[in-house]
Design an enzyme around this catalytic site. Sequence first.
Site, PDB file in Angstrom:
ATOM      1  CB  ALA A 252      -0.932   0.001   1.212  1.00  0.00           C
ATOM      2  CB  ALA A 253       4.451   1.935  -0.390  1.00  0.00           C
ATOM      3  N   GLY A 254       2.444   2.973  -2.470  1.00  0.00           N
ATOM      4  CA  GLY A 254       2.090   3.913  -3.515  1.00  0.00           C
ATOM      5  C   GLY A 254       0.718   4.522  -3.315  1.00  0.00           C
ATOM      6  CG  ASP A 255      -2.663   2.129  -3.475  1.00  0.00           C
ATOM      7  OD1 ASP A 255      -2.523   2.584  -4.629  1.00  0.00           O
ATOM      8  OD2 ASP A 255      -2.894   0.926  -3.241  1.00  0.00           O
TER       9      ASP A 255
END
Length: 303
Positions: A252-255
Amino acid sequence: MSQILVIGSANADHVMNFEYLPVPGQTLMSRAYRLEHGGKGANQALACARLCQGDAEVAFICHLGQDSVGNDMLTSWLKDGIKAEGITQVANMSTGTALIFVADNGENSIGIAAGANAHLTPSELEKHYALFANAQFLLIQLETPMETVHHALQTAKRLGITTVLNPAPATSQELDYLKWVDIITPNETEAEALTGIEVNNEEDAELAAQWLHQQGVATVVITLGSKGAFISSAGFTGLIPALTVQAIDTVAAGDTFNGALVVGLSEGMSIAAAVGFANAASAITVTREGAQRAIPYRHEVQR
């Protein structure tokens, strides 16, 4: 109070953990399994809701199945403050599904079955025109049908909404939609898929950004993993370094980054300050397991 409108996917994430990611033809025994709430659209909407501190309203247009995981997702999102008006549970369809393999070094591999996400068509968007009319920012990805993405971007541009596109999953086809995008946020792989330019460093990122500017995108933010994020815009061009952390799960880093970026912009931050805020939020996310449960709240990022 500003309103952030997120349009996108919602998936049930079936996550398996491995020492390393399997190569083609290889079968590995998973060390652990868990079911998570995910989907790029849902993750980004939740990041917006958790990070905005009530200073903005967050609306999310998505389709869920009429199933137990869809019910659980909806209940959870409402508790975190996402508005319910745009969320539809579709009869006789399953909630979208993602199979996620996570290696010990935090890298991941993901496969997706669209399920109810595929039912989010332009005609369905028209039912939620009021959410567009009240929005100042639109955040959207590419996990829903492309005709829906096109319609959403066109509608937003016509209404003067700032459009933010996270081009994931990215392809080199059907790029006409870029002319309706104000801010684009690819990672290195997505930037290469869009532009044909391999992005390994800041210089490569600048070349890819110039190509995207030529397609009509005003602001380009290319995330470079542990290096940080490269910005190319009228007001600032350069690298905003990432925070140094021990990553255990990057799902979920990019989100989180995208949600935090839009929250920062909605609060009047400069593009550089908003990217710094997004870097800080995503740095917390990668130190935790899971997708939505890993996304931090605003008070955690301010520490």
